[in-house]
Motif scaffolding. Structure first.
Motif, PDB file in Angstrom:
ATOM      1  N   LEU A  47       0.816  -1.211   0.000  1.00  0.00           N
ATOM      2  CA  LEU A  47       0.000   0.000   0.000  1.00  0.00           C
ATOM      3  C   LEU A  47       0.851   1.264   0.000  1.00  0.00           C
ATOM      4  CD1 LEU A  47      -2.811   1.192   0.044  1.00  0.00           C
ATOM      5  CD2 LEU A  47      -2.800   0.997   2.526  1.00  0.00           C
ATOM      6  N   GLY A  48       1.927   1.277   0.766  1.00  0.00           N
ATOM      7  CA  GLY A  48       2.807   2.453   0.823  1.00  0.00           C
ATOM      8  C   GLY A  48       3.412   2.784  -0.525  1.00  0.00           C
ATOM      9  N   LEU A  49       3.723   1.762  -1.310  1.00  0.00           N
ATOM     10  CA  LEU A  49       4.283   1.994  -2.636  1.00  0.00           C
ATOM     11  C   LEU A  49       3.261   2.645  -3.557  1.00  0.00           C
ATOM     12  CD1 LEU A  49       6.312  -1.300  -3.071  1.00  0.00           C
ATOM     13  CD2 LEU A  49       7.204   0.989  -2.626  1.00  0.00           C
ATOM     14  N   TRP A  50       1.988   2.223  -3.461  1.00  0.00           N
ATOM     15  CA  TRP A  50       0.942   2.859  -4.278  1.00  0.00           C
ATOM     16  C   TRP A  50       0.762   4.318  -3.886  1.00  0.00           C
ATOM     17  CZ3 TRP A  50      -0.050   0.936  -8.629  1.00  0.00           C
ATOM     18  CH2 TRP A  50      -0.093  -0.436  -8.832  1.00  0.00           C
ATOM     19  N   GLU A  57       3.122  11.316  -8.867  1.00  0.00           N
ATOM     20  CA  GLU A  57       2.379  11.727 -10.064  1.00  0.00           C
ATOM     21  C   GLU A  57       1.676  13.063  -9.839  1.00  0.00           C
ATOM     22  OE1 GLU A  57      -1.444  10.193 -12.584  1.00  0.00           O
ATOM     23  OE2 GLU A  57      -0.014   8.671 -11.911  1.00  0.00           O
ATOM     24  N   LEU A  58       1.039  13.211  -8.699  1.00  0.00           N
ATOM     25  CA  LEU A  58       0.343  14.466  -8.378  1.00  0.00           C
ATOM     26  C   LEU A  58       1.287  15.657  -8.311  1.00  0.00           C
ATOM     27  CD1 LEU A  58      -2.156  13.220  -5.659  1.00  0.00           C
ATOM     28  CD2 LEU A  58      -2.746  14.112  -7.930  1.00  0.00           C
ATOM     29  N   ALA A  62       8.615  11.547 -10.657  1.00  0.00           N
ATOM     30  CA  ALA A  62       8.683  10.205 -11.236  1.00  0.00           C
ATOM     31  C   ALA A  62       9.002   9.194 -10.149  1.00  0.00           C
ATOM     32  CB  ALA A  62       9.749  10.156 -12.325  1.00  0.00           C
ATOM     33  N   PHE A  63       8.429   8.016 -10.282  1.00  0.00           N
ATOM     34  CA  PHE A  63       8.637   6.912  -9.358  1.00  0.00           C
ATOM     35  C   PHE A  63       9.160   5.737 -10.166  1.00  0.00           C
ATOM     36  CE2 PHE A  63       7.272   2.891  -7.603  1.00  0.00           C
ATOM     37  CZ  PHE A  63       7.478   3.009  -6.242  1.00  0.00           C
ATOM     38  N   THR A  64      10.301   5.201  -9.779  1.00  0.00           N
ATOM     39  CA  THR A  64      10.794   3.989 -10.433  1.00  0.00           C
ATOM     40  C   THR A  64      11.137   2.961  -9.363  1.00  0.00           C
ATOM     41  OG1 THR A  64      13.076   4.805 -10.508  1.00  0.00           O
ATOM     42  CG2 THR A  64      11.728   5.187 -12.452  1.00  0.00           C
ATOM     43  N   PHE A  78      12.051  14.224  -8.068  1.00  0.00           N
ATOM     44  CA  PHE A  78      11.175  15.364  -7.819  1.00  0.00           C
ATOM     45  C   PHE A  78      11.330  16.417  -8.895  1.00  0.00           C
ATOM     46  CE2 PHE A  78      11.960  13.260  -3.817  1.00  0.00           C
ATOM     47  CZ  PHE A  78      10.721  13.219  -3.247  1.00  0.00           C
ATOM     48  N   LYS A  79      10.258  17.114  -9.159  1.00  0.00           N
ATOM     49  CA  LYS A  79      10.248  18.209 -10.136  1.00  0.00           C
ATOM     50  C   LYS A  79      11.213  19.293  -9.656  1.00  0.00           C
ATOM     51  CE  LYS A  79       7.196  21.673 -12.089  1.00  0.00           C
ATOM     52  NZ  LYS A  79       5.831  22.206 -12.097  1.00  0.00           N
TER      53      LYS A  79
END
Length: 84
Positions: A47-50, A57-58, A62-64, A78-79
């Motif tokens: 759940l923490g990864l989701w 995304e919000l 980016a998440f890899t 991070f942007k």
């Protein structure tokens, strides 16, 4: 796993990397996280990864996630912003 380790680092490009040498995350969960397609099975261990993927995304980041020789590496990019 007793005696495992977590490594955390930040680079000059606003990328936070977290890696561990613990148990491997199931490949189907990794693939779901990479594609953004949530499967029917959602457990407390993922759940923490989701939440991380949604927050990145919000915030236009980016998440890899990727398996490494022993464990898993997650990178949050991070942007970049300008002060002003």
């Amino acid at each position: 796993m007793e005696g495992g380790s977590i490594r955390i680092g930040m680079d000059a490009h606003n990328a936070l990397t977290i890696a561990n040498d613990g148990a491997e995350i199931a490949r189907d969960i990794v693939e779901q996280l990479r594609t953004g397609k949530r499967g029917q099975q959602l457990s407390s261990s993922g759940l923490g990864l989701w939440i991380c993927t949604d927050l990145m995304e919000l915030n236009e980041g980016a998440f890899t996630i990727e398996p490494i020789e022993k464990g898993t590496r997650v990178t949050l990019t991070f942007k970049q912003t300008t002060d002003g």
